[in-house]
Design an enzyme around this catalytic site. Structure first.
Site, short mmCIF file in Angstrom:
data_model
loop_
_atom_site.label_atom_id
_atom_site.label_comp_id
_atom_site.label_asym_id
_atom_site.label_seq_id
_atom_site.Cartn_x
_atom_site.Cartn_y
_atom_site.Cartn_z
N TRP A 1 0.86 -1.19 0.00
CA TRP A 1 0.00 0.00 0.00
C TRP A 1 0.89 1.24 0.00
CZ3 TRP A 1 -2.00 2.70 4.84
CH2 TRP A 1 -2.95 3.67 4.52
N ASP B 1 -0.84 -5.81 9.38
CA ASP B 1 -1.81 -4.81 8.94
C ASP B 1 -3.03 -5.55 8.43
OD1 ASP B 1 -3.24 -2.66 8.05
OD2 ASP B 1 -1.79 -2.00 6.55
N LYS C 1 -12.72 -0.94 5.17
CA LYS C 1 -13.12 -1.82 4.07
C LYS C 1 -14.16 -2.86 4.51
CE LYS C 1 -10.03 -0.26 1.04
NZ LYS C 1 -9.26 0.68 1.87
#
Length: 361
Positions: free
Chosen positions: A138, A219, A255
């Site tokens: 990311w 993460d 999300k």
């Protein structure tokens, strides 16, 4: 007249658009009727509208209809029940780390805030300041950790030739990492490749990392959306917890709950013992306090006192600071006239009080 005054910021260069959010900016400017935005990771309905999960709608109604809810300041660590359930969600209800009180969880500003708090904690209290992140990853990962005070390096992850995991490259790079280095791991549904290790590969990664005392920093932004199972998506994390070792865990609910604008997240640190966890939590509070925590003190007296005036409790030094820096005038004993407040100047006063009580305790 104001337009003729030279700005002290005149020399500031135009910053480039964010590589991800900038896609949406360009999309919004495009007048084409057939335009399609495939840049930002946000779920949409068939009509292209933002998707709000039914469970989120139900939860919102429950909160609205609950008369016992109040708007007082939360503790520095956030909402206790939220933290408890976040840890349970990722580590499992029967997690030995939770049962042994070895887990410290703090509420953070989504995944970004969780990573930043964790990164700054490590920069202050961990002996190694190098974090290895996968290639690719990311886009915000290297920026977050660099600003937190860590040095970001990379390890091989994706193989363009096979469009799959470069497992051999990953093992070679982590094997050559200095002892004790921090390693960022995507818990599931790796962003941006969508390529995850198998369970067997995760086990080999775990063994390698533990043998070199590499510190895992997970993460998790897609728990439940990778396989459809919350437990299955958490399996890699739980494998690392089961061996009794320590790790960091950043969670985001943007999300998997569709809470993009709510900035809901958590940081958990699994410690070696309960007494270490207590000390770790105390230091996490010191990391969070100057970063974004709320104004210290109990201000309920503002609404309890009656009449035209409010005795704020500010001392003469704080009053002088607010006059000098914010041009707010009151008597030196901290008394203010409520009649002088309105909807326009109230935010300015709040900012001034926050600055005064945090800088001049």
């Amino acid at each position: 007249m104001a337009s003729q005054v030279a700005s002290v910021f005149a020399g500031i260069a135009q910053a480039p658009e964010d590589p991800i959010l900038g896609v949406t900016v360009a999309f919004n400017k495009d007048p084409s009727p057939v335009k399609v935005n495939l840049g930002v990771g946000a779920y949409r309905t068939e009509e292209g509208k933002p998707l709000v999960l039914n469970v989120v709608r139900c939860a919102e109604q429950m909160l609205i209809n609950d008369p016992s809810r109040y708007k007082e300041y939360l503790p520095i660590t956030g909402l206790a029940e939220f933290n408890k359930l976040s840890a349970k969600l990722i580590f499992g209800a029967d997690s030995p780390a939770i049962q042994e009180n070895r887990v410290v969880t703090v509420q953070c500003l989504s995944g970004t805030g969780s990573l930043r708090v964790g990164g700054e904690f490590l920069a202050k209290h961990y002996h190694e300041h190098t974090i290895y992140i996968p290639t690719p990853t990311w886009g915000n990962h290297p920026k977050i950790f660099t600003l937190a005070g860590l040095t970001a390096r990379t390890y091989r992850y994706y193989d363009p030739a096979t469009r799959g995991l470069d497992f051999n490259g990953l093992v070679e790079d982590l094997s050559s990492a200095p002892l004790g280095s921090i390693v960022l791991l995507h818990a599931c549904a790796h962003n941006p490749t969508g390529v995850d290790p198998t369970v067997d590969q995760w086990e080999k990664i775990r063994q390698l990392m533990r043998s070199k005392s590499l510190l895992p920093f997970f993460d998790s932004a897609y728990q439940g959306f990778a396989s459809g199972s919350l437990d299955k998506d958490a399996q890699p994390v739980r494998m690392f917890v089961a061996d009794g070792g320590e790790l960091l865990m950043a969670q985001s609910y943007a999300k998997n709950m569709g809470l993009y604008g709510e900035r809901v997240g958590a940081l958990s640190i699994v410690c070696g013992s309960a007494d270490v966890a207590v000390r770790v939590e105390s230091q996490l509070k010191l990391v969070i306090r100057p970063m974004y925590s709320r104004t210290p003190g109990d201000w309920s007296h503002i609404i309890k006192q009656i009449g035209m005036f409010t005795f704020t409790g500010l001392n003469s030094e704080q009053v002088a600071f607010m006059r000098q820096e914010y041009h707010i005038y009151m008597t030196s004993d901290g008394r203010i006239s409520m009649a002088g407040l309105n909807m326009k100047n109230l935010p300015h006063l709040a900012d001034a009080i926050h600055a005064a009580v945090t800088k001049l305790k």
